[in-house]
Design a protein around this motif. Structure first.
Motif, mmCIF file in Angstrom:
data_model
loop_
_atom_site.group_PDB
_atom_site.id
_atom_site.type_symbol
_atom_site.label_atom_id
_atom_site.label_comp_id
_atom_site.label_asym_id
_atom_site.label_seq_id
_atom_site.Cartn_x
_atom_site.Cartn_y
_atom_site.Cartn_z
ATOM 1 N N GLY A 62 -0.361 1.855 -3.178
ATOM 2 C CA GLY A 62 -0.505 1.896 -4.626
ATOM 3 C C GLY A 62 0.700 2.563 -5.251
ATOM 4 N N PHE A 63 0.437 3.403 -6.233
ATOM 5 C CA PHE A 63 1.530 4.057 -6.955
ATOM 6 C C PHE A 63 1.958 5.327 -6.204
ATOM 7 C CE2 PHE A 63 -0.408 1.320 -10.058
ATOM 8 C CZ PHE A 63 0.688 0.792 -10.737
ATOM 9 N N VAL A 64 2.658 5.065 -5.092
ATOM 10 C CA VAL A 64 3.154 6.144 -4.245
ATOM 11 C C VAL A 64 4.658 5.982 -4.069
ATOM 12 C CG1 VAL A 64 0.948 6.285 -3.027
ATOM 13 C CG2 VAL A 64 2.789 4.884 -2.077
ATOM 14 N N THR A 65 5.301 7.027 -3.597
ATOM 15 C CA THR A 65 6.735 6.964 -3.344
ATOM 16 C C THR A 65 7.034 6.232 -2.042
ATOM 17 O OG1 THR A 65 7.010 9.087 -4.479
ATOM 18 C CG2 THR A 65 8.822 8.344 -3.086
ATOM 19 N N THR A 66 6.263 6.539 -1.015
ATOM 20 C CA THR A 66 6.485 5.941 0.299
ATOM 21 C C THR A 66 5.141 5.549 0.922
ATOM 22 O OG1 THR A 66 8.381 7.439 0.605
ATOM 23 C CG2 THR A 66 7.571 6.257 2.558
ATOM 24 N N PRO A 67 4.729 4.285 0.829
ATOM 25 C CA PRO A 67 3.469 3.869 1.472
ATOM 26 C C PRO A 67 3.527 4.144 2.975
ATOM 27 C CG PRO A 67 4.323 2.144 0.026
ATOM 28 C CD PRO A 67 5.409 3.169 0.150
ATOM 29 N N SER A 127 2.038 13.475 1.485
ATOM 30 C CA SER A 127 2.971 12.879 2.445
ATOM 31 C C SER A 127 3.479 11.517 1.986
ATOM 32 C CB SER A 127 2.307 12.742 3.817
ATOM 33 O OG SER A 127 1.388 11.669 3.841
ATOM 34 N N VAL A 128 2.722 10.816 1.133
ATOM 35 C CA VAL A 128 3.172 9.505 0.643
ATOM 36 C C VAL A 128 3.869 9.620 -0.706
ATOM 37 C CG1 VAL A 128 1.401 8.251 1.902
ATOM 38 C CG2 VAL A 128 0.942 8.972 -0.449
ATOM 39 N N GLY A 129 3.722 10.753 -1.374
ATOM 40 C CA GLY A 129 4.368 10.944 -2.664
ATOM 41 C C GLY A 129 3.548 10.349 -3.796
ATOM 42 N N ILE A 130 3.136 11.164 -4.743
ATOM 43 C CA ILE A 130 2.277 10.732 -5.848
ATOM 44 C C ILE A 130 3.145 10.467 -7.080
ATOM 45 C CG2 ILE A 130 0.309 11.342 -7.304
ATOM 46 C CD1 ILE A 130 -0.442 13.392 -5.088
ATOM 47 N N GLN A 131 3.113 9.234 -7.567
ATOM 48 C CA GLN A 131 3.868 8.944 -8.781
ATOM 49 C C GLN A 131 3.259 9.674 -9.979
ATOM 50 O OE1 GLN A 131 4.873 4.857 -9.520
ATOM 51 N NE2 GLN A 131 5.409 4.452 -7.375
ATOM 52 N N LYS A 132 4.103 9.967 -10.953
ATOM 53 C CA LYS A 132 3.740 10.865 -12.042
ATOM 54 C C LYS A 132 2.547 10.373 -12.864
ATOM 55 C CE LYS A 132 7.195 12.795 -13.934
ATOM 56 N NZ LYS A 132 8.420 13.106 -14.726
ATOM 57 N N GLU A 133 2.380 9.066 -13.017
ATOM 58 C CA GLU A 133 1.344 8.538 -13.908
ATOM 59 C C GLU A 133 -0.020 8.378 -13.241
ATOM 60 O OE1 GLU A 133 4.171 7.012 -13.197
ATOM 61 O OE2 GLU A 133 5.419 7.197 -15.014
ATOM 62 N N VAL A 134 -0.118 8.638 -11.954
ATOM 63 C CA VAL A 134 -1.374 8.417 -11.223
ATOM 64 C C VAL A 134 -2.500 9.265 -11.813
ATOM 65 C CG1 VAL A 134 -2.549 8.805 -9.011
ATOM 66 C CG2 VAL A 134 -0.305 7.694 -9.073
ATOM 67 N N THR A 135 -3.661 8.630 -11.997
ATOM 68 C CA THR A 135 -4.829 9.320 -12.542
ATOM 69 C C THR A 135 -5.999 9.363 -11.568
ATOM 70 O OG1 THR A 135 -5.532 7.239 -13.570
ATOM 71 C CG2 THR A 135 -4.275 8.780 -14.943
ATOM 72 N N GLU A 136 -6.090 8.357 -10.686
ATOM 73 C CA GLU A 136 -7.243 8.265 -9.789
ATOM 74 C C GLU A 136 -6.798 7.837 -8.393
ATOM 75 O OE1 GLU A 136 -10.198 5.655 -11.425
ATOM 76 O OE2 GLU A 136 -10.674 7.004 -13.070
ATOM 77 N N VAL A 137 -7.653 8.119 -7.436
ATOM 78 C CA VAL A 137 -7.434 7.690 -6.063
ATOM 79 C C VAL A 137 -8.646 6.861 -5.640
ATOM 80 C CG1 VAL A 137 -7.086 8.418 -3.676
ATOM 81 C CG2 VAL A 137 -6.029 9.718 -5.542
ATOM 82 N N ILE A 138 -8.409 5.593 -5.262
ATOM 83 C CA ILE A 138 -9.491 4.677 -4.895
ATOM 84 C C ILE A 138 -9.638 4.677 -3.377
ATOM 85 C CG2 ILE A 138 -10.321 2.289 -4.964
ATOM 86 C CD1 ILE A 138 -8.496 1.914 -7.453
ATOM 87 N N ILE A 139 -10.876 4.871 -2.926
ATOM 88 C CA ILE A 139 -11.170 4.830 -1.498
ATOM 89 C C ILE A 139 -12.060 3.624 -1.248
ATOM 90 C CG2 ILE A 139 -12.202 6.020 0.465
ATOM 91 C CD1 ILE A 139 -11.074 7.991 -2.570
ATOM 92 N N THR A 209 -5.896 3.901 -2.177
ATOM 93 C CA THR A 209 -4.933 3.383 -3.144
ATOM 94 C C THR A 209 -4.815 4.337 -4.319
ATOM 95 O OG1 THR A 209 -5.595 1.125 -2.551
ATOM 96 C CG2 THR A 209 -4.329 1.400 -4.585
ATOM 97 N N LEU A 210 -3.597 4.738 -4.643
ATOM 98 C CA LEU A 210 -3.363 5.576 -5.817
ATOM 99 C C LEU A 210 -3.255 4.669 -7.035
ATOM 100 C CD1 LEU A 210 -2.562 7.347 -3.312
ATOM 101 C CD2 LEU A 210 -1.208 8.688 -4.933
ATOM 102 N N HIS A 211 -3.957 5.045 -8.102
ATOM 103 C CA HIS A 211 -4.238 4.130 -9.206
ATOM 104 C C HIS A 211 -3.867 4.782 -10.531
ATOM 105 C CE1 HIS A 211 -6.435 0.925 -11.295
ATOM 106 N NE2 HIS A 211 -7.116 1.838 -11.958
#
Length: 350
Positions: A62-67, A127-139, A209-211
């Protein structure tokens, strides 16, 4: 009914449905610190998935720096923690609602407590890097199927607000009570979200998935939602944190007792703070007496056991009521809103 609970009996789960499998724990037998797998209630929306440990990988994207994709060995090489956690189905005690409501008709046994070991989800997200706009994490879990009344195939997905996903006690768990998680309860990986109802603790994790934005999956916006108004969806909001709650374990409902001294026992739990008191009423709520509670300083996500010594001097029918209060000032109400209604028991004293 017998005058006392037979502790030599072999308790078993009670079947609520077979397809999918939903089974309830024998509530009087689960008062220990850690509930054994054999008495762990089962809650499923679909049939069990087919997967093995050997080819299991966990992708995070998702919205990560390094999947990244993590193997089981990768996860076990990371620092872990073990937490004692209450897991309660959001529909626990549904059978006591009046009028009846849709869903599995659980009594008091859709609840469990045990020790979960795993890696903080926070560790993996960083460890994957969270992009600045991320609001939720989907499992997303591997379990999938068609919801009742729908022809659309869905997998079970839930999201967490980023803040909750980054809580150091939100775990990607791989052990329950020092053993690999039983297959029926999410093997090989299960999310554990302390203080939240168990629908958030997604089983058989398939991917994370970072969302950005608000996740609109059916198990987020249709099911596991509070509807304050009977006739419309206005002001609805998602189920998350445990309401303050308590239940009586002994005596049993409709049990026949003799005059004299009897010990009333039960458990109480909450999603905010801790249990500050549990009270008992024998006169339909006119007066209340405090019980003796067993506080735990270290087990912040565990239930609280309580006891009350009751002396019965007259024959007759009695109703015992219990209510809990937590350190955030929340008190268990006498009428239900969602899942927090107390369950009274009725007795005959001979």
């Amino acid at each position: 009914m017998a005058d006392r609970l037979n502790r030599n009996a072999k308790p078993t789960l009670t079947t609520r449905s077979l397809h999918p499998e939903n089974k309830e724990a024998p509530f009087p037998f689960i008062g220990n610190d850690s509930v054994p797998t054999s008495l762990f209630y089962k809650r499923n929306h679909f049939d069990y998935p087919s997967l093995t440990y050997l080819n299991y990988w966990l992708p995070i994207g998702g919205f990560v720096t390094t999947p990244k994709v993590f193997s089981m060995q990768d996860l076990k090489n990371l620092p872990s923690k073990t937490l004692k956690v209450v897991l309660e189905c959001a529909g626990n005690k549904r059978s006591y609602f009046r009028p009846k409501v849709f869903g599995e008709q659980w009594e008091k046994g859709a609840i469990n407590q045990g020790f979960w070991t795993g890696v903080p989800l926070k560790t993996l997200l960083h460890s994957v890097g969270i992009q600045k706009e991320v609001t939720e994490v989907i499992i997303e879990g591997y379990d999938k199927g068609k919801k009742t009344g729908s022809n659309t195939l869905h997998s079970f997905k839930r999201s967490l607000p980023l803040e909750k996903a980054l809580d150091p006690d939100t775990l990607i768990a791989y052990e329950y009570n020092e053993q690999p998680i039983p297959f029926e309860h999410g093997f090989p990986l299960r999310l554990i979200v302390p203080n939240w109802y168990a629908m958030a603790s997604v089983k058989w994790i398939k991917q994370i998935t970072l969302h950005i934005g608000t996740f609109k999956g059916p198990f987020q916006t249709e099911d596991y939602v509070y509807y304050p108004h009977v006739d419309n969806d206005q002001d609805s909001f998602p189920v998350t944190i445990h309401n303050v709650n308590s239940s009586i374990q002994q005596p049993l409902d409709k049990q026949i007792l003799t005059k004299g001294s009897h010990t009333i026992t039960g458990i109480a739990w909450t999603g905010l703070g801790s249990i500050s008191k549990v009270e008992i009423s024998i006169d339909h709520g006119t007066t209340w007496s405090q019980t003796a509670i067993q506080r735990s300083v270290t087990d912040r996500y565990a239930w609280t056991s309580w006891t009350y010594e009751w002396v019965v001097e007259e024959k007759g029918e009695y109703t015992i009521m219990a209510k809990a209060t937590d350190t955030n000032g929340r008190t268990q109400p006498l009428t239900p809103f969602g899942t927090e209604k107390g369950t009274d028991i009725m007795l005959l004293i001979k």
